[in-house]
Motif scaffolding. Structure first.
Motif, PDB file in Angstrom:
ATOM      1  N   LEU A 117      30.792  37.656  45.041  1.00 12.36           N
ATOM      2  CA  LEU A 117      30.503  38.491  43.886  1.00 12.36           C
ATOM      3  C   LEU A 117      31.464  39.685  43.820  1.00 12.36           C
ATOM      4  O   LEU A 117      32.002  40.023  42.775  1.00 12.36           O
ATOM      5  N   LYS A 118      31.694  40.275  44.989  1.00 12.70           N
ATOM      6  CA  LYS A 118      32.652  41.396  45.043  1.00 12.70           C
ATOM      7  C   LYS A 118      34.020  40.937  44.540  1.00 12.70           C
ATOM      8  O   LYS A 118      34.682  41.619  43.784  1.00 12.70           O
ATOM      9  N   ASP A 119      34.423  39.755  45.010  1.00 11.52           N
ATOM     10  CA  ASP A 119      35.749  39.250  44.639  1.00 11.52           C
ATOM     11  C   ASP A 119      35.872  39.020  43.133  1.00 11.52           C
ATOM     12  O   ASP A 119      36.912  39.280  42.545  1.00 11.52           O
ATOM     13  N   GLU A 120      34.802  38.515  42.520  1.00 13.78           N
ATOM     14  CA  GLU A 120      34.842  38.260  41.067  1.00 13.78           C
ATOM     15  C   GLU A 120      35.069  39.550  40.297  1.00 13.78           C
ATOM     16  O   GLU A 120      35.899  39.603  39.392  1.00 13.78           O
ATOM     17  N   ILE A 121      34.322  40.576  40.645  1.00 13.37           N
ATOM     18  CA  ILE A 121      34.453  41.841  39.904  1.00 13.37           C
ATOM     19  C   ILE A 121      35.827  42.457  40.184  1.00 13.37           C
ATOM     20  O   ILE A 121      36.501  42.963  39.290  1.00 13.37           O
ATOM     21  N   HIS A 122      36.227  42.354  41.456  1.00 12.52           N
ATOM     22  CA  HIS A 122      37.539  42.879  41.838  1.00 12.52           C
ATOM     23  C   HIS A 122      38.638  42.209  40.995  1.00 12.52           C
ATOM     24  O   HIS A 122      39.492  42.870  40.416  1.00 12.52           O
ATOM     25  N   GLN A 123      38.574  40.900  40.929  1.00 10.31           N
ATOM     26  CA  GLN A 123      39.616  40.122  40.262  1.00 10.31           C
ATOM     27  C   GLN A 123      39.676  40.452  38.764  1.00 10.31           C
ATOM     28  O   GLN A 123      40.747  40.550  38.186  1.00 10.31           O
ATOM     29  N   TRP A 124      38.503  40.649  38.202  1.00 12.93           N
ATOM     30  CA  TRP A 124      38.412  40.985  36.770  1.00 12.93           C
ATOM     31  C   TRP A 124      39.181  42.280  36.490  1.00 12.93           C
ATOM     32  O   TRP A 124      40.006  42.350  35.571  1.00 12.93           O
ATOM     33  N   ILE A 125      38.950  43.301  37.316  1.00 13.89           N
ATOM     34  CA  ILE A 125      39.601  44.596  37.090  1.00 13.89           C
ATOM     35  C   ILE A 125      41.079  44.530  37.459  1.00 13.89           C
ATOM     36  O   ILE A 125      41.950  44.995  36.728  1.00 13.89           O
ATOM     37  N   LEU A 154      47.756  48.010  44.800  1.00 10.98           N
ATOM     38  CA  LEU A 154      46.856  47.974  43.649  1.00 10.98           C
ATOM     39  C   LEU A 154      45.502  47.365  44.061  1.00 10.98           C
ATOM     40  O   LEU A 154      44.444  47.853  43.653  1.00 10.98           O
ATOM     41  N   HIS A 155      45.536  46.330  44.910  1.00 11.72           N
ATOM     42  CA  HIS A 155      44.273  45.746  45.400  1.00 11.72           C
ATOM     43  C   HIS A 155      43.457  46.813  46.139  1.00 11.72           C
ATOM     44  O   HIS A 155      42.252  46.916  45.979  1.00 11.72           O
ATOM     45  N   LYS A 156      44.158  47.615  46.961  1.00  9.20           N
ATOM     46  CA  LYS A 156      43.474  48.668  47.727  1.00  9.20           C
ATOM     47  C   LYS A 156      42.792  49.648  46.773  1.00  9.20           C
ATOM     48  O   LYS A 156      41.645  50.058  46.975  1.00  9.20           O
ATOM     49  N   PHE A 157      43.538  50.023  45.735  1.00 13.57           N
ATOM     50  CA  PHE A 157      42.977  50.970  44.767  1.00 13.57           C
ATOM     51  C   PHE A 157      41.764  50.351  44.061  1.00 13.57           C
ATOM     52  O   PHE A 157      40.731  51.010  43.899  1.00 13.57           O
ATOM     53  N   VAL A 158      41.893  49.076  43.657  1.00 12.32           N
ATOM     54  CA  VAL A 158      40.779  48.447  42.924  1.00 12.32           C
ATOM     55  C   VAL A 158      39.538  48.388  43.819  1.00 12.32           C
ATOM     56  O   VAL A 158      38.418  48.652  43.366  1.00 12.32           O
ATOM     57  N   ASP A 159      39.735  48.091  45.092  1.00  5.97           N
ATOM     58  CA  ASP A 159      38.608  48.083  46.037  1.00  5.97           C
ATOM     59  C   ASP A 159      37.913  49.432  46.058  1.00  5.97           C
ATOM     60  O   ASP A 159      36.685  49.536  45.999  1.00  5.97           O
ATOM     61  N   SER A 160      38.738  50.478  46.167  1.00  7.74           N
ATOM     62  CA  SER A 160      38.204  51.822  46.255  1.00  7.74           C
ATOM     63  C   SER A 160      37.499  52.199  44.945  1.00  7.74           C
ATOM     64  O   SER A 160      36.401  52.777  44.941  1.00  7.74           O
ATOM     65  N   VAL A 169      28.938  32.894  37.686  1.00  3.18           N
ATOM     66  CA  VAL A 169      29.231  31.784  38.603  1.00  3.18           C
ATOM     67  C   VAL A 169      30.605  32.060  39.203  1.00  3.18           C
ATOM     68  O   VAL A 169      31.367  32.842  38.638  1.00  3.18           O
ATOM     69  N   PRO A 170      30.938  31.427  40.338  1.00  2.00           N
ATOM     70  CA  PRO A 170      32.286  31.659  40.875  1.00  2.00           C
ATOM     71  C   PRO A 170      33.322  31.288  39.817  1.00  2.00           C
ATOM     72  O   PRO A 170      33.187  30.258  39.156  1.00  2.00           O
TER      73      PRO A 170
END
Ligand SMILES: Nc1nc2c(ncn2[C@@H]2O[C@H](COP(=O)(O)OP(=O)(O)OP(=O)(O)O)[C@@H](O)[C@H]2O)c(=O)[nH]1
Length: 424
Positions: A140-148, A211-217, A88-89
């Motif tokens: 969904l992308k944001d959730e996984i991104h935020q977790w890492i 760091l956000h850029k790296f996590v996206d990649s 869930v969000p």
């Protein structure tokens, strides 16, 4: 992380995940009918369809897969599918099943994100009208991104100090920190290459944006995702699909109707239709006399499904989504054989193309021997491809060298002894 390919199925509540899993997995899969050592409760078995070498080598009639099946030269290779439930969000902050969901993700190589494109459920899965499914893709992308991201940022001070003190390269340090996500070093290297940083990379200079850029990649490389645009049989789906395609032109996406696939499989099981997964049509008693005659209600439902799904989209999309996921992650089928002429898998002959495994891109010839059996790697002498050509032990396995015969030191000496006997 195990080398068995795992497809993770994610999506908000009511997107159609369970229906998709039912449609894609083989609930009748018998124990022993698949190669996996353990099947945990939230795993299912699905099949990756690919052209079997038996077709090319004119051996369709003798092809005998040990796991999965081969239908007229189309091989169906078993693949594990994981139901990653409870997202869930706010999951990365611990809402819903929170990190339980995210932890489950670690064992997945590639994700299928089931999106309800009918716009009839909101982000929590509650019934509504006119909801924009584009929100779900980003969320969904944001959730996984935020977790890492959160996990890395928490330790960022330590990470920088460690690099300064040990002068270890950035990729090695990041790999250590990311190894919990089932990550291999080449994944981190590729993620860094994609954001084009100059060597040597000093993590000290990284701000939060970097760091956000790296996590996206990293996410793109580690969790490639196929969007499963589900519920295409609903009226608003067409328009939503067009908008999603123009917003995300580079994403892999497949329109599906899990419900249609479930219904077709049920009708087939009850003897009303002849249908093959992935086909854009089915047959009823009108053309196949051995089938049961459908009543008006069933006939009406089948006609509608044919119009709205099969004719419009060329199929229910379920099998295509699995195929796309395996190919997005670039897994390759490999066929180890004992005889390169007969393609037999046993010394006494027979068992043609019996064994097949999906391996990840970058798997080397000798490494694969170890996946088959530790002794095969330990006593490895050489490997040969289909025309008897020698393969280098560090050659990467590809589509053009994926039928392999191994010879080990032990087997070689057995072979020599036998030759001596034959000379006598
Ligand atoms: N029209 C239509 N309905 C579908 C389709 N797939 C699933 N549904 C319906 O959507 C509803 C939710 O489906 P589920 O498969 O239970 O969804 P889920 O994502 O597993 O939901 P949770 O278990 O809450 O996570 C059910 O009423 C399904 O019948 C589809 O392709 N078309």
């Amino acid at each position: 992380m195990s080398h068995e390919l795992v497809i993770g199925c994610v999506g908000k509540p009511s997107a159609g995940k369970s229906s998709f899993l039912n449609a894609a997995t083989d609930s009748n899969a018998k124990v022993g009918n698949y190669p996996f050592t353990t099947i945990e409760p939230n795993y299912g078995i699905t099949y990756y369809p690919t052209e079997c070498p038996c077709k090319r080598f004119d051996k369709i009639s003798v092809c005998s897969p040990r796991y999965g099946r081969c239908e007229q030269g189309t091989r169906f290779i078993p693949v594990k599918m994981l139901d990653v439930a409870g997202l869930v969000p706010g999951a990365s902050e611990g809402l819903g099943l929170g990190n339980q969901f995210l932890d489950d993700l670690r064992s997945a190589h590639v994700l299928l994100h089931v999106v309800d494109v009918s716009g009839t459920t909101n982000e929590k899965g509650e019934e509504t009208t006119g909801y924009d499914p584009i929100n779900d893709i980003q969320w969904l992308k944001d959730e996984i991104h935020q977790w890492i991201y959160n996990n890395l940022w928490k330790r960022w001070g330590n990470i920088i100090r460690k690099q300064k003190a040990t002068k270890v390269q950035a990729d090695s340090i990041l790999h250590k920190k990311l190894s919990g996500y089932g990550t291999r070093l080449f994944v981190v290297k590729e993620a860094l290459e994609r954001i084009d940083l100059k060597e040597p990379i000093s993590l000290d200079g990284w701000d939060q944006d970097q760091l956000h850029k790296f996590v996206d990649s990293f996410l793109d490389v580690r969790f490639p995702t196929v969007l499963v645009l589900n519920k295409v049989d609903q009226s608003a789906s067409d328009q939503n699909i067009s908008r999603i395609c123009s917003r995300y032109p580079d994403y892999a996406m497949i329109p599906t109707s899990a419900l249609a696939e479930c219904f077709l499989k049920k009708m087939r099981q009850q003897g009303y239709i002849q249908y093959k997964e992935g086909d854009d049509n089915f047959y009823t008693s009108d053309t196949v006399s051995t089938l049961k005659v459908c009543d008006e209600k069933v006939k009406g439902r089948l006609d509608k499904l044919q119009d709205l799904v099969l004719f419009r989209y060329g199929g229910t999309g379920v099998q295509l989504a699995i195929k796309t996921a395996v190919e997005l992650k670039k897994f390759i089928p490999v066929y180890p054989v004992k005889n390169l002429k007969t393609l037999s898998c046993s010394i006494k002959g027979g068992d043609v193309l019996r064994d097949c495994m999906l391996v990840s891109k970058g798997t080397q010839v000798r490494e694969f021997a170890g996946m088959l059996h530790p002794d095969l790697e330990k006593y490895y002498l050489y490997a040969e491809g289909i025309n008897g050509q020698r393969l280098g032990e560090s050659d990467e396995i590809q589509e053009n060298n994926n039928i392999i015969k191994y010879t080990t030191a032990a087997l070689e000496s057995v072979g020599k002894d036998k030759d001596k006997d034959d000379d006598k």
